[in-house]
Enzyme design. Sequence first.
Site, PDB file in Angstrom:
ATOM      1  N   HIS A 105       0.855  -1.191   0.000  1.00  0.00           N
ATOM      2  CA  HIS A 105       0.000   0.000   0.000  1.00  0.00           C
ATOM      3  C   HIS A 105       0.885   1.233   0.000  1.00  0.00           C
ATOM      4  O   HIS A 105       1.847   1.317   0.766  1.00  0.00           O
ATOM      5  CB  HIS A 105      -0.895   0.018   1.245  1.00  0.00           C
ATOM      6  CG  HIS A 105      -1.775   1.237   1.273  1.00  0.00           C
ATOM      7  ND1 HIS A 105      -2.936   1.324   0.553  1.00  0.00           N
ATOM      8  CD2 HIS A 105      -1.628   2.424   1.897  1.00  0.00           C
ATOM      9  CE1 HIS A 105      -3.465   2.511   0.732  1.00  0.00           C
ATOM     10  NE2 HIS A 105      -2.705   3.202   1.543  1.00  0.00           N
TER      11      HIS A 105
ATOM     12  N   ASP B 221     -15.806   1.192   6.235  1.00  0.00           N
ATOM     13  CA  ASP B 221     -14.818   2.255   6.003  1.00  0.00           C
ATOM     14  C   ASP B 221     -15.352   3.272   4.997  1.00  0.00           C
ATOM     15  O   ASP B 221     -15.175   4.475   5.178  1.00  0.00           O
ATOM     16  CB  ASP B 221     -13.491   1.667   5.506  1.00  0.00           C
ATOM     17  CG  ASP B 221     -12.543   2.783   5.088  1.00  0.00           C
ATOM     18  OD1 ASP B 221     -12.209   3.603   5.956  1.00  0.00           O
ATOM     19  OD2 ASP B 221     -12.196   2.863   3.899  1.00  0.00           O
TER      20      ASP B 221
ATOM     21  N   ARG C  72     -16.412  11.322   7.645  1.00  0.00           N
ATOM     22  CA  ARG C  72     -15.213  12.080   8.064  1.00  0.00           C
ATOM     23  C   ARG C  72     -14.965  13.250   7.116  1.00  0.00           C
ATOM     24  O   ARG C  72     -14.646  14.357   7.532  1.00  0.00           O
ATOM     25  CB  ARG C  72     -13.988  11.157   8.092  1.00  0.00           C
ATOM     26  CG  ARG C  72     -14.010  10.176   9.248  1.00  0.00           C
ATOM     27  CD  ARG C  72     -12.979   9.071   9.054  1.00  0.00           C
ATOM     28  NE  ARG C  72     -11.642   9.561   8.892  1.00  0.00           N
ATOM     29  CZ  ARG C  72     -10.654   8.910   8.255  1.00  0.00           C
ATOM     30  NH1 ARG C  72     -10.879   7.725   7.727  1.00  0.00           N
ATOM     31  NH2 ARG C  72      -9.464   9.434   8.155  1.00  0.00           N
TER      32      ARG C  72
ATOM     33  N   SER D  85      -8.518   3.061   8.684  1.00  0.00           N
ATOM     34  CA  SER D  85      -9.195   3.083   7.391  1.00  0.00           C
ATOM     35  C   SER D  85      -8.357   2.321   6.349  1.00  0.00           C
ATOM     36  O   SER D  85      -8.847   1.430   5.652  1.00  0.00           O
ATOM     37  CB  SER D  85      -9.393   4.544   6.970  1.00  0.00           C
ATOM     38  OG  SER D  85      -9.702   4.658   5.615  1.00  0.00           O
TER      39      SER D  85
ATOM     40  N   LYS E  19      -8.960  -2.116   4.797  1.00  0.00           N
ATOM     41  CA  LYS E  19      -9.021  -2.624   3.418  1.00  0.00           C
ATOM     42  C   LYS E  19      -7.891  -3.616   3.157  1.00  0.00           C
ATOM     43  O   LYS E  19      -8.066  -4.602   2.449  1.00  0.00           O
ATOM     44  CB  LYS E  19      -8.968  -1.443   2.438  1.00  0.00           C
ATOM     45  CG  LYS E  19     -10.278  -0.636   2.482  1.00  0.00           C
ATOM     46  CD  LYS E  19     -10.179   0.715   1.818  1.00  0.00           C
ATOM     47  CE  LYS E  19      -9.433   1.714   2.639  1.00  0.00           C
ATOM     48  NZ  LYS E  19      -9.648   3.109   2.360  1.00  0.00           N
TER      49      LYS E  19
HETATM   50  N1  URA Z   1      -6.673   6.715   2.649  1.00  0.00           N
HETATM   51  C1  URA Z   1      -7.625   5.915   3.188  1.00  0.00           C
HETATM   52  O1  URA Z   1      -7.948   4.866   2.656  1.00  0.00           O
HETATM   53  N2  URA Z   1      -8.208   6.327   4.344  1.00  0.00           N
HETATM   54  C2  URA Z   1      -7.877   7.458   4.976  1.00  0.00           C
HETATM   55  O2  URA Z   1      -8.431   7.759   6.030  1.00  0.00           O
HETATM   56  C3  URA Z   1      -6.897   8.278   4.391  1.00  0.00           C
HETATM   57  C4  URA Z   1      -6.300   7.872   3.221  1.00  0.00           C
END
Ligand code: URA
Length: 433
Positions: A86, A165, A172, A187, A191
């Site tokens: 990531h 999320d 948010r 968050s 994933k």
């Molecule tokens: N990327 C994400 O997937 N979530 C966040 O909160 C910030 C960046």
Amino acid sequence: MAVSDLRPVDVILEKRGGAEHDPERLEAFIRGYLEGSVPDYQVAAWLMAVCWRGMSDRETAQLTRVMAASGDVLDLEGLPHTVDKHSTGGVGDKTSLVLAPLLAAAGATVAKMSGRGLGHTGGTVDKLESIPGFRSHLRHEDFLRQAREVGVVVTGQSKDLAPADGLLYALRDATGTVESLPLIASSIMSKKLAGGASAIVLDVKVGSGAFMKTPAEARALAEAMVAIGRHAGRTMRAVLSSMAQPLGRAVGNALEVQEAVACLRGEGPDDLRELCLVLAGEVLEASGLPRTRSELEALIDGGQAYERFERWISAQGGDPGAVDGLALAEGREVIRAKRSGVLAELDALAVGRAAGVLGAGRARKGDPVDPGVGIVLHAKVGDEVARDEPLLTLVHRAGRGLDAARGLLDGTLAVTDEAVAVPLVLETGLHGA
Ligand code: URA
């Protein structure tokens, strides 16, 4: 704890007072939100309390676990050495396009769901879709079969992956509560955990073009995400890398695919190749397949990584032969050095925004991206340049966004007399042990 036994206001008061939530209450609160019994306004108040009071590692891990379990969790059991990567996002960041086939050529399995970009340029899937015929939606069984047979498959993120999320992120965004380290870490990691890989490398970017502007902030985010992954039984590595200037020399979807292919053919650019080698070394070691740097270089220079790229793109319906001739927009505008010297600043954020207004990125979810526009960098920070030498070429479609792009870049390309050092990889091997 049953959702019906929960008084949501107690959870808000608890966090407002700085207390640590009991894991079962936290789970009931988030489940209640998903089921509709805890309303948006109470979750929004709780999010704001989290922003001010923070969360312990235990709470952050629990929030992540609940979000990851809120939808499908990919079962990659039985596939050898499943790995994932990531990046916290940057300008010109096409590392996944190089890394995925390189890792597969080294014996790992990359079965990855990748988000679409909501930034200056597209995400990995947007970039891949600039290859004619490439399919980014696969049926679940085809996704797994390709992972088994080719060792690499990348699709768009299913809306069923960590849906909690998606909901929380939208809230948010609307309530000024995105910038919270535990909320960002949970968050991202929800994933990744739902994505099922057993070894994960995080490329946490630092600098103007990144979410995290200083090494200390980036390290804190990396450590929080590594702790979450370890808590969930994954083998984690994190790397901090610079996003003070764009990565490589191409910014924009088709341009970046071409540059990634050049890298897979052993033709650089140096910074992209270097970062891919570092990330590959880290995640392969974490997955029990250690490879030396020269072994990884041999996979690129000997053609195995590129051969795996061709098999991957063909398996998803794309024509790898078309990559050399991807359609670019016809407009060109060259920005030249105003004086001779050393390029001291090539602000990643400004270049990213400029590429965005040319059409390479999307301002809102669901907007289309233009695959054929972007920016080519002719010099990088630390290079000597002569007066009037080209620094950037803006690749535009009939002038769309050109004035705005020029305006964004104006004053951001500093040329000085001093030599400038530009470290790319700032820290490696963060694994939380
Ligand atoms: N990327 C994400 O997937 N979530 C966040 O909160 C910030 C960046």
